[in-house]
Design a protein around this motif. Structure first.
Motif, PDB file in Angstrom:
ATOM      1  N   GLY A 133       0.744  -1.303  -0.030  1.00  0.00           N
ATOM      2  CA  GLY A 133       0.045  -0.102  -0.067  1.00  0.00           C
ATOM      3  C   GLY A 133       0.750   1.118   0.040  1.00  0.00           C
ATOM      4  N   LYS A 134       0.212   2.554  -0.179  1.00  0.00           N
ATOM      5  CA  LYS A 134       1.043   3.490  -0.075  1.00  0.00           C
ATOM      6  C   LYS A 134       0.215   4.622   0.608  1.00  0.00           C
ATOM      7  CE  LYS A 134      -1.727   6.878  -2.248  1.00  0.00           C
ATOM      8  NZ  LYS A 134      -1.875   8.374  -1.481  1.00  0.00           N
ATOM      9  N   SER A 135       0.856   5.617   1.466  1.00  0.00           N
ATOM     10  CA  SER A 135       0.276   6.452   2.403  1.00  0.00           C
ATOM     11  C   SER A 135       0.929   7.661   2.793  1.00  0.00           C
ATOM     12  CB  SER A 135      -0.186   5.695   3.723  1.00  0.00           C
ATOM     13  OG  SER A 135      -0.714   6.510   4.547  1.00  0.00           O
ATOM     14  N   LYS A 136       0.396   8.688   2.903  1.00  0.00           N
ATOM     15  CA  LYS A 136       1.074  10.059   3.223  1.00  0.00           C
ATOM     16  C   LYS A 136       1.480  10.182   4.529  1.00  0.00           C
ATOM     17  CE  LYS A 136      -1.481  13.270   0.245  1.00  0.00           C
ATOM     18  NZ  LYS A 136      -2.456  14.555   0.202  1.00  0.00           N
ATOM     19  N   ASN A 137       0.867   9.143   5.477  1.00  0.00           N
ATOM     20  CA  ASN A 137       1.564   8.766   6.727  1.00  0.00           C
ATOM     21  C   ASN A 137       1.531   7.206   6.991  1.00  0.00           C
ATOM     22  OD1 ASN A 137       1.738   8.279   9.646  1.00  0.00           O
ATOM     23  ND2 ASN A 137       1.185  10.378   9.954  1.00  0.00           N
ATOM     24  N   ILE A 138       2.697   6.570   6.753  1.00  0.00           N
ATOM     25  CA  ILE A 138       2.899   5.129   6.936  1.00  0.00           C
ATOM     26  C   ILE A 138       2.505   4.449   8.255  1.00  0.00           C
ATOM     27  CG2 ILE A 138       4.417   2.919   6.796  1.00  0.00           C
ATOM     28  CD1 ILE A 138       5.832   4.848   4.826  1.00  0.00           C
ATOM     29  N   LYS A 139       2.907   5.190   9.252  1.00  0.00           N
ATOM     30  CA  LYS A 139       2.477   4.548  10.755  1.00  0.00           C
ATOM     31  C   LYS A 139       0.902   4.712  10.955  1.00  0.00           C
ATOM     32  CE  LYS A 139       4.860   5.381  14.110  1.00  0.00           C
ATOM     33  NZ  LYS A 139       5.448   5.542  15.688  1.00  0.00           N
ATOM     34  N   ASN A 140       0.356   5.718  10.428  1.00  0.00           N
ATOM     35  CA  ASN A 140      -1.222   5.886  10.651  1.00  0.00           C
ATOM     36  C   ASN A 140      -1.865   5.129   9.824  1.00  0.00           C
ATOM     37  OD1 ASN A 140      -0.784   7.978  12.593  1.00  0.00           O
ATOM     38  ND2 ASN A 140      -1.883   9.584  11.155  1.00  0.00           N
ATOM     39  N   ARG A 141      -1.515   4.667   8.410  1.00  0.00           N
ATOM     40  CA  ARG A 141      -2.219   3.828   7.664  1.00  0.00           C
ATOM     41  C   ARG A 141      -1.931   2.281   8.209  1.00  0.00           C
ATOM     42  NH1 ARG A 141      -5.509   1.908   5.842  1.00  0.00           N
ATOM     43  NH2 ARG A 141      -5.933   1.083   3.835  1.00  0.00           N
ATOM     44  N   ILE A 142      -0.875   1.836   8.762  1.00  0.00           N
ATOM     45  CA  ILE A 142      -0.712   0.508   9.484  1.00  0.00           C
ATOM     46  C   ILE A 142      -1.447   0.274  10.484  1.00  0.00           C
ATOM     47  CG2 ILE A 142       1.006  -1.240  10.195  1.00  0.00           C
ATOM     48  CD1 ILE A 142       1.272  -1.089   7.311  1.00  0.00           C
ATOM     49  N   SER A 143      -1.773   1.223  11.311  1.00  0.00           N
ATOM     50  CA  SER A 143      -2.313   1.297  12.586  1.00  0.00           C
ATOM     51  C   SER A 143      -3.836   1.018  12.033  1.00  0.00           C
ATOM     52  CB  SER A 143      -2.192   2.618  13.205  1.00  0.00           C
ATOM     53  OG  SER A 143      -1.103   2.702  13.779  1.00  0.00           O
ATOM     54  N   GLN A 144      -4.114   1.627  11.133  1.00  0.00           N
ATOM     55  CA  GLN A 144      -5.542   1.180  10.594  1.00  0.00           C
ATOM     56  C   GLN A 144      -5.884  -0.109  10.101  1.00  0.00           C
ATOM     57  OE1 GLN A 144      -6.207   4.152   7.523  1.00  0.00           O
ATOM     58  NE2 GLN A 144      -6.263   5.990   8.883  1.00  0.00           N
ATOM     59  N   HIS A 145      -4.770  -0.750   9.355  1.00  0.00           N
ATOM     60  CA  HIS A 145      -4.917  -2.080   9.097  1.00  0.00           C
ATOM     61  C   HIS A 145      -4.922  -3.064  10.183  1.00  0.00           C
ATOM     62  CE1 HIS A 145      -4.288  -1.873   4.667  1.00  0.00           C
ATOM     63  NE2 HIS A 145      -3.205  -1.152   4.889  1.00  0.00           N
ATOM     64  N   PHE A 146      -4.197  -2.798  11.217  1.00  0.00           N
ATOM     65  CA  PHE A 146      -3.865  -3.792  12.355  1.00  0.00           C
ATOM     66  C   PHE A 146      -4.831  -3.507  13.406  1.00  0.00           C
ATOM     67  CE2 PHE A 146       0.722  -4.263  11.813  1.00  0.00           C
ATOM     68  CZ  PHE A 146       0.458  -5.002  10.479  1.00  0.00           C
ATOM     69  N   THR A 147      -6.032  -2.216  13.229  1.00  0.00           N
ATOM     70  CA  THR A 147      -7.245  -2.127  14.231  1.00  0.00           C
ATOM     71  C   THR A 147      -8.511  -2.156  13.550  1.00  0.00           C
ATOM     72  OG1 THR A 147      -7.087   0.241  13.840  1.00  0.00           O
ATOM     73  CG2 THR A 147      -5.611  -0.776  15.737  1.00  0.00           C
TER      74      THR A 147
END
Length: 452
Positions: free
Chosen positions: A213-227
């Motif tokens: 995936g791509k994101s302007k904020n990698i940490k926030n995007r992965i947090s969304q995936h994992f929650t």
């Protein structure tokens, strides 16, 4: 984790050389997290040609530590690391030889930037570190000294990681890590990620990429995936063992790499994005009266002015473009009629719908629109944000074809087309890439474009 290594030796007979200088940079794929640089007393004479090459002589090494005095530090800084070196067979052989003299079995996995460069940057005249660095615009200081050569190797390795669209380097690195090293919980994975723009790769325990995936904020995007509690997210959470990422600086670079790498790697949970997702496109044709008409239609593989994900987004663009370029609603397909268009009634159309405006005058404005939103037959560079403050990203269009992308240092001006093409990561010029570029240019009107 990687240990970027460069070693200078005394020269001499095979397996009788001694180390005169060593530089090790512990590198996490993005930044240097530890380093060790030292002269070494080899307890033997240095060959005269080596003195001339490196500038290191016996007098300089008289009070330098002997290898056994720094051996523990070398073991510690390279622990659980892949050793990366330019001509890794040589540096690794020298290290193993020195440890063997101490009665210690030293074993690490290695990666050679010469071999990687031949695979990922083919066609170079030379793969020596100096000549390859010059051809790629990599600045090198203190050539033939351990620290200078190791720093150049870091820059080269970063470029190779960027060019590795199939991610075989990263997948192999994760695969060889012991399971105790792989993050035991998802929170630990998230904590190690940056709040920056880029591409992220979710891996299973075998190192295989299961989602890109791509994101302007990698940490926030992965947090969304994992929650997230959706069925797909729960499947990803169960299989996720590690997350790697690549900073891009530019959202355009991230979008293009995401599209390309999903098609190449075919991750398990990216099935919906493997196909082309741009359904509609804008085309032009000349009618019987000689007027250039615009038409929004379903996207085909034929040349389009620009493409859209939905018919509605295409219509919205057409309305704005008709107003911006003072075009006729009838000839842009927005106002079906056998007489004049609505804009003619309110005196914002010059009358092309009634043939009152000369085709040549009207067509010139249509061509301006086409030229602005289509890069057919153009040679240009799209310059955007880089990963660091002294860097810029670059998207290369050659003869109207998307060739590839890359990054360059602001201290190194890209004036040589051969250097430009060497730093570029080649990409496929498919419809998705064309849409991404055209859409980005539509949304970012102030982006820097250099015509070649």
């Amino acid at each position: 984790m990687y240990a970027i290594v460069d070693i200078e030796t005394t020269g001499g007979k095979y397996n009788e050389e001694g180390i005169t200088e060593i530089a090790i940079y512990k590198f996490d794929g993005h930044t240097v997290v530890d380093q060790f640089i030292s002269l070494i007393n080899p307890e033997r004479e240095i060959q005269p040609f080596v003195v001339n090459l490196t500038g290191i002589n016996n007098q300089m090494l008289r009070n330098a530590p002997k290898f056994y005095e720094v051996a523990k530090r070398i073991v510690e800084i390279t622990e659980d690391c892949i050793i990366v070196a330019h001509n890794a067979k040589f540096d690794y052989r020298i290290l193993k030889t020195e440890f063997k003299r101490l009665g210690f079995g030293y074993k690490r996995k290695t990666l050679c930037t010469v071999e990687l460069s031949k695979r990922l940057i083919p066609g170079q005249d030379s793969y020596s570190l100096g000549k390859l660095s010059r051809s790629l615009g990599i600045p090198v200081s203190d050539r033939h000294r351990a620290s200078g050569d190791a720093q150049a190797t870091i820059k080269l390795f970063k470029m190779l990681l960027h060019k590795d669209l199939e991610k075989f380097i990263i997948k192999d690195a994760i695969r060889i890590e012991s399971k105790s090293q792989i993050a035991p919980n998802l929170k630990h994975i998230i904590d190690a990620l940056p709040n920056t723009t880029g591409i992220y790769y979710i891996h299973n325990e075998e190192g295989e990429i299961i989602y890109i995936g791509k994101s302007k904020n990698i940490k926030n995007r992965i947090s969304q995936h994992f929650t997230n509690t959706s069925p797909k997210s729960k499947k990803i959470q169960r299989q996720a063992a590690a997350v790697t990422f690549e900073k891009t600086g530019s959202e355009l670079i991230a979008l293009l790499k995401e599209s390309e790498e999903i098609k190449r790697n075919k991750p398990l949970f990216n099935r919906a994005l493997r196909r082309n997702i741009f359904s509609h496109a804008l085309y032009s044709f000349t009618d019987e009266a000689g007027y250039l008409n615009l038409k929004l239609d379903k996207a085909t593989d034929e040349n389009a002015i620009t493409t859209f994900t939905t018919k509605q987004s295409g219509k919205q663009f057409l309305f704005k473009a008709t107003e911006a370029f003072n075009l006729c609603q009838k000839l842009t397909g927005l106002y079906p009629t056998t007489s004049n268009c609505f804009n003619y009634t309110i005196k914002t159309c010059n009358g092309a719908c009634l043939k009152e405006e000369a085709p040549e005058t009207y067509n010139e404005r249509v061509r301006q629109l086409i030229s602005k939103y289509n890069y057919a037959n153009k040679n240009m560079l799209i310059i955007d944000h880089g990963r660091d403050i002294d860097e810029r990203s670059i998207v290369y269009i050659k003869n109207g074809v998307f060739v590839g992308l890359g990054h360059f240092n602001l201290n190194y001006q890209i004036t040589n087309i051969e250097v430009l093409e060497s730093i570029i990561t080649p990409m496929e010029n498919n419809r998705d890439a064309q849409h991404i570029i055209q859409s980005y240019l539509r949304r970012h009107k102030n982006i820097k474009i250099i015509s070649l």
